[in-house]
Design an enzyme around this catalytic site. Structure first.
Site, PDB file in Angstrom:
ATOM      1  N   HIS A 151       0.859  -1.463  -0.108  1.00 19.28           N
ATOM      2  CA  HIS A 151       0.030   0.011  -0.039  1.00 19.28           C
ATOM      3  C   HIS A 151       0.790   1.432  -0.026  1.00 19.28           C
ATOM      4  CE1 HIS A 151      -3.280  -2.432   1.869  1.00 19.28           C
ATOM      5  NE2 HIS A 151      -3.318  -2.746   0.651  1.00 19.28           N
ATOM      6  N   SER A 157      -6.653  -7.311  10.521  1.00 25.66           N
ATOM      7  CA  SER A 157      -8.061  -7.874  10.393  1.00 25.66           C
ATOM      8  C   SER A 157      -8.701  -8.529   9.271  1.00 25.66           C
ATOM      9  CB  SER A 157      -8.758  -6.291  10.891  1.00 25.66           C
ATOM     10  OG  SER A 157      -8.651  -5.534   9.862  1.00 25.66           O
TER      11      SER A 157
HETATM   12  P1  NAD Z   1      -6.393  -3.053  11.105  1.00 31.21           P
HETATM   13  O1  NAD Z   1      -6.054  -1.963  11.887  1.00 31.21           O
HETATM   14  O2  NAD Z   1      -7.507  -3.457  10.408  1.00 31.21           O
HETATM   15  O3  NAD Z   1      -6.219  -4.344  11.873  1.00 31.21           O
HETATM   16  C1  NAD Z   1      -4.988  -4.566  13.026  1.00 31.21           C
HETATM   17  C2  NAD Z   1      -5.216  -6.036  13.300  1.00 31.21           C
HETATM   18  O4  NAD Z   1      -4.008  -6.227  14.178  1.00 31.21           O
HETATM   19  C3  NAD Z   1      -6.344  -6.349  14.518  1.00 31.21           C
HETATM   20  O5  NAD Z   1      -6.752  -7.863  13.917  1.00 31.21           O
HETATM   21  C4  NAD Z   1      -5.953  -6.460  15.741  1.00 31.21           C
HETATM   22  O6  NAD Z   1      -6.408  -7.570  16.533  1.00 31.21           O
HETATM   23  C5  NAD Z   1      -4.404  -6.953  15.418  1.00 31.21           C
HETATM   24  N1  NAD Z   1      -3.358  -6.385  16.665  1.00 31.21           N
HETATM   25  C6  NAD Z   1      -3.459  -5.173  17.078  1.00 31.21           C
HETATM   26  N2  NAD Z   1      -2.334  -5.115  17.940  1.00 31.21           N
HETATM   27  C7  NAD Z   1      -1.544  -6.220  17.666  1.00 31.21           C
HETATM   28  C8  NAD Z   1      -0.310  -6.851  18.252  1.00 31.21           C
HETATM   29  N3  NAD Z   1       0.188  -6.100  19.144  1.00 31.21           N
HETATM   30  N4  NAD Z   1       0.079  -8.149  17.700  1.00 31.21           N
HETATM   31  C9  NAD Z   1      -0.747  -8.665  16.633  1.00 31.21           C
HETATM   32  N5  NAD Z   1      -1.645  -8.279  16.381  1.00 31.21           N
HETATM   33  C10 NAD Z   1      -2.308  -6.994  16.673  1.00 31.21           C
HETATM   34  O7  NAD Z   1      -5.051  -3.099  10.040  1.00 31.21           O
HETATM   35  P2  NAD Z   1      -4.917  -3.845   8.847  1.00 31.21           P
HETATM   36  O8  NAD Z   1      -5.459  -5.222   8.622  1.00 31.21           O
HETATM   37  O9  NAD Z   1      -3.480  -3.768   8.390  1.00 31.21           O
HETATM   38  O10 NAD Z   1      -5.769  -2.917   7.653  1.00 31.21           O
HETATM   39  C11 NAD Z   1      -5.607  -1.536   7.648  1.00 31.21           C
HETATM   40  C12 NAD Z   1      -4.887  -0.986   6.529  1.00 31.21           C
HETATM   41  O11 NAD Z   1      -4.142  -0.077   7.485  1.00 31.21           O
HETATM   42  C13 NAD Z   1      -3.797  -1.468   5.852  1.00 31.21           C
HETATM   43  O12 NAD Z   1      -4.018  -1.289   4.406  1.00 31.21           O
HETATM   44  C14 NAD Z   1      -2.447  -0.590   6.065  1.00 31.21           C
HETATM   45  O13 NAD Z   1      -1.905   0.109   4.858  1.00 31.21           O
HETATM   46  C15 NAD Z   1      -3.074   0.582   6.979  1.00 31.21           C
HETATM   47  N6  NAD Z   1      -2.292   1.057   8.097  1.00 31.21           N
HETATM   48  C16 NAD Z   1      -1.021   1.023   8.051  1.00 31.21           C
HETATM   49  C17 NAD Z   1      -0.256   1.237   9.262  1.00 31.21           C
HETATM   50  C18 NAD Z   1       1.182   1.358   9.496  1.00 31.21           C
HETATM   51  O14 NAD Z   1       1.686   1.528   8.314  1.00 31.21           O
HETATM   52  N7  NAD Z   1       1.570   0.830  10.340  1.00 31.21           N
HETATM   53  C19 NAD Z   1      -1.248   2.039  10.352  1.00 31.21           C
HETATM   54  C20 NAD Z   1      -2.356   2.042  10.253  1.00 31.21           C
HETATM   55  C21 NAD Z   1      -2.938   1.664   9.116  1.00 31.21           C
END
Ligand code: NAD
Length: 235
Positions: free
Chosen positions: A106, A175
């Site tokens: 992404h 998720s």
């Molecule tokens: P999401 O927020 O939908 O889901 C996060 C998942 O991670 C949840 O299922 C939760 O249970 C789990 N989780 C939370 N803390 C955790 C931990 N410490 N260890 C293991 N699991 C944990 O995120 P997603 O599915 O990645 O989708 C959302 C979109 O968000 C993606 O397309 C991404 O590009 C974008 N995004 C990226 C960032 C980043 O670059 N760090 C941050 C926010 C969103």
């Protein structure tokens, strides 16, 4: 193509202090996702969108990879050809952990992309602001190199290719709302591990061979052990 695929989402970076999408109930760092993360928001909301990614980029400077990123980096660098590290994340936690060749599905927060010629600029943790308005090659507008919802994600093709030979599939911290990882579980995949803090309504946990509900940093040693065992037995 890789035998082992490790596909991560925002959850893997949560312990590095980078918030996930779901944390805020549809808000990302106090912004509505549709305002800063949807196709067209650069036309309707250009300043807000650019300011939003400028702030995220600036914040990234002091963030550090956590234990899960580090273990994956070590594993990937040891088994370069056999393991593919693929992430939905736009942060640079794997890169900071020294991980070789990460496929960012992404986009990548440190980069800007020319809207016309596709030229990519790594501006590290600087603001795009007014300093990087136009492409140094063709003078057209630059934008954050982020794939917004409803935009085409060109790197998905590279991900699908990796699945041609995949036999061991690991999913960490996603998720499944954006990419439903259940769909990759074809009969050639012998082992599949799902690690999320808690069950997600988007994923069917029963189709994975192992499910770990714990923090990525607490699950990663077991995951790494299983991967190495599999790769050694396959030799
Ligand atoms: P999401 O927020 O939908 O889901 C996060 C998942 O991670 C949840 O299922 C939760 O249970 C789990 N989780 C939370 N803390 C955790 C931990 N410490 N260890 C293991 N699991 C944990 O995120 P997603 O599915 O990645 O989708 C959302 C979109 O968000 C993606 O397309 C991404 O590009 C974008 N995004 C990226 C960032 C980043 O670059 N760090 C941050 C926010 C969103």
């Amino acid at each position: 193509m890789a035998k082992v695929i490790i596909l991560s989402g925002a959850g893997i970076s949560a312990e590095s202090g980078i918030s996930t999408f779901r944390d805020g109930g549809g808000l990302w760092e106090k912004h509505k996702i549709e305002d800063v993360c949807y196709a067209g928001c650069l036309e309707t909301n250009r300043k807000l969108t650019i300011d939003f990614y400028d702030s995220r980029r600036e914040e990234l400077k002091d963030k550090e990879p956590n234990y899960a990123h580090k273990v994956i980096a070590k594993l990937k660098n040891k088994y370069k050809e056999q393991i593919a590290v693929i992430t939905q994340n736009i942060d640079d936690m794997f890169e900071k952990a020294g991980c070789d060749k990460v496929l960012h599905l992404h986009g990548f927060l440190r980069e800007l992309k020319c809207e016309k010629c596709g030229n990519i600029l790594d501006i590290a943790y600087e603001k795009q602001d007014t300093k990087y308005e136009t492409c140094p090659k063709c003078q057209n507008k630059l934008r954050p190199n982020i794939v917004f919802f409803a935009e085409i994600a060109p790197k998905y093709e590279d991900m699908y290719k990796e699945f041609d030979d995949c036999e061991f599939f690991v999913v960490i911290g996603t998720s499944g709302a954006v990419i439903n990882t259940d769909m990759f579980l074809n009969p050639d995949i012998k082992v599949s591990i799902l690690n999320n803090l808690e069950p997600s309504g988007y994923l069917m946990e029963e189709v994975y061979t192992k499910v770990l509900h714990k923090k990525a940093s607490e699950a990663i040693d077991e995951i790494a052990f299983d991967i190495e065992k599999f790769l050694k037995e396959e030799k």
